[in-house]
Write a protein that holds these residues in place. Structure first.
Motif, PDB file in Angstrom:
ATOM      1  N   ALA A  62      13.763   3.653  81.872  1.00  7.75           N
ATOM      2  CA  ALA A  62      12.913   4.689  82.543  1.00  7.75           C
ATOM      3  C   ALA A  62      11.598   3.879  84.032  1.00  7.75           C
ATOM      4  O   ALA A  62      11.028   4.842  84.720  1.00  7.75           O
ATOM      5  N   ILE A  63      12.269   2.350  84.177  1.00  9.99           N
ATOM      6  CA  ILE A  63      11.943   1.520  85.350  1.00  9.99           C
ATOM      7  C   ILE A  63      12.712   2.428  86.490  1.00  9.99           C
ATOM      8  O   ILE A  63      12.270   2.899  87.935  1.00  9.99           O
ATOM      9  N   LEU A  64      13.759   2.237  86.456  1.00  9.75           N
ATOM     10  CA  LEU A  64      15.256   2.890  87.149  1.00  9.75           C
ATOM     11  C   LEU A  64      14.999   4.238  87.614  1.00  9.75           C
ATOM     12  O   LEU A  64      14.294   4.899  88.718  1.00  9.75           O
ATOM     13  N   ASP A  65      14.287   5.576  86.967  1.00 11.79           N
ATOM     14  CA  ASP A  65      13.529   6.869  86.536  1.00 11.79           C
ATOM     15  C   ASP A  65      12.568   6.762  87.704  1.00 11.79           C
ATOM     16  O   ASP A  65      12.393   7.380  88.681  1.00 11.79           O
ATOM     17  N   GLU A  66      11.216   5.553  87.509  1.00 11.46           N
ATOM     18  CA  GLU A  66      10.316   5.620  87.918  1.00 11.46           C
ATOM     19  C   GLU A  66      10.212   6.118  89.872  1.00 11.46           C
ATOM     20  O   GLU A  66      10.140   6.394  90.912  1.00 11.46           O
ATOM     21  N   LEU A  67      11.585   5.155  89.829  1.00  8.01           N
ATOM     22  CA  LEU A  67      11.850   4.223  91.257  1.00  8.01           C
ATOM     23  C   LEU A  67      12.659   5.009  91.721  1.00  8.01           C
ATOM     24  O   LEU A  67      12.869   5.246  93.414  1.00  8.01           O
ATOM     25  N   GLU A  68      13.344   5.841  91.083  1.00  7.95           N
ATOM     26  CA  GLU A  68      13.968   7.305  92.229  1.00  7.95           C
ATOM     27  C   GLU A  68      13.305   8.094  91.970  1.00  7.95           C
ATOM     28  O   GLU A  68      13.778   8.943  92.922  1.00  7.95           O
TER      29      GLU A  68
END
Length: 211
Positions: free
Chosen positions: A192-198
């Protein structure tokens, strides 16, 4: 993406690093004791730094596209450190010019019911209240800042487990399943964190993720 990560040797931080590396990002893992970072990857750099020292934060985040903080006080640590870290990170990122900071916090400030914070619910464990209230204070520090911040709050229960790649998100309300349980694996919270960053959706705001 060039990511500078504080707390990469922690339970969640390690999984954030692994998820980022799997996606092809470059990760610079920062620790006061670099020997504690037991990851190895061609796109991983390990460097010495102190999240509580703004000058150190500024030095190690220069050139980063994203700064992630997954630091915490540990089981017997001083819970105030998450507030001190928030002040230090904001000042350090302001000096370095890094365009975005994502801080992993706690679920205590999320709404468990309309007008009821999770930390104030009768079922909330007394032993967790100290760190929960400190994380809420840290959130307010980020919210008052002038940098591009995001506060990532986990579900009420977050433990190591399976990476399913599936989760639901909310801004301020606790995510719970049909049985009323709020939980997520560390692996899926890292997703979820990496999805938000991307694909940013919560810049200058808070989000939570759960099943």
């Amino acid at each position: 993406m060039n990511i500078t990560l504080f707390g990469a040797h922690g339970t969640l931080g390690r999984r954030i690093a692994q998820e980022a590396l799997t996606r092809g990002h470059h990760v610079t893992a920062i620790a006061r004791d670099p020997a504690k970072v037991d990851l190895a990857h061609e796109n991983l750099t390990v460097a010495t730094g102190d999240v509580l020292d703004p000058t150190s934060v500024a030095a190690v985040t220069a050139g980063a596209e994203v700064v992630i903080s997954a630091v915490g006080p540990g089981p017997a640590g001083n819970v105030q450190m998450v507030v001190d870290a928030a002040h230090s990170l904001i000042e350090g990122v302001r000096r370095s010019g890094a365009p975005r900071l994502l801080a992993v916090g706690g679920a205590g400030g999320l709404e468990a019911a309309p007008g009821l914070r999770l930390v104030d619910a009768p079922s909330f464990p007394e032993a967790w209240k100290g760190i929960a209230l400190a994380q809420i204070d840290a959130y307010e520090v980020y919210r008052a800042s002038d940098i591009n911040w995001t506060y990532a709050a986990p579900s009420a229960l977050i433990t190591p487990g399976e990476r399913t790649g599936s989760y639901r998100v909310s801004a301020d309300q606790l995510v719970a399943d049909a049985e009323g349980q709020s939980k997520i694996s560390c692996e899926d919270f890292a997703v979820a964190i990496l999805d938000e960053l991307e694909t940013p959706k919560f810049e200058r705001g808070r989000f939570t993720a759960g099943y």
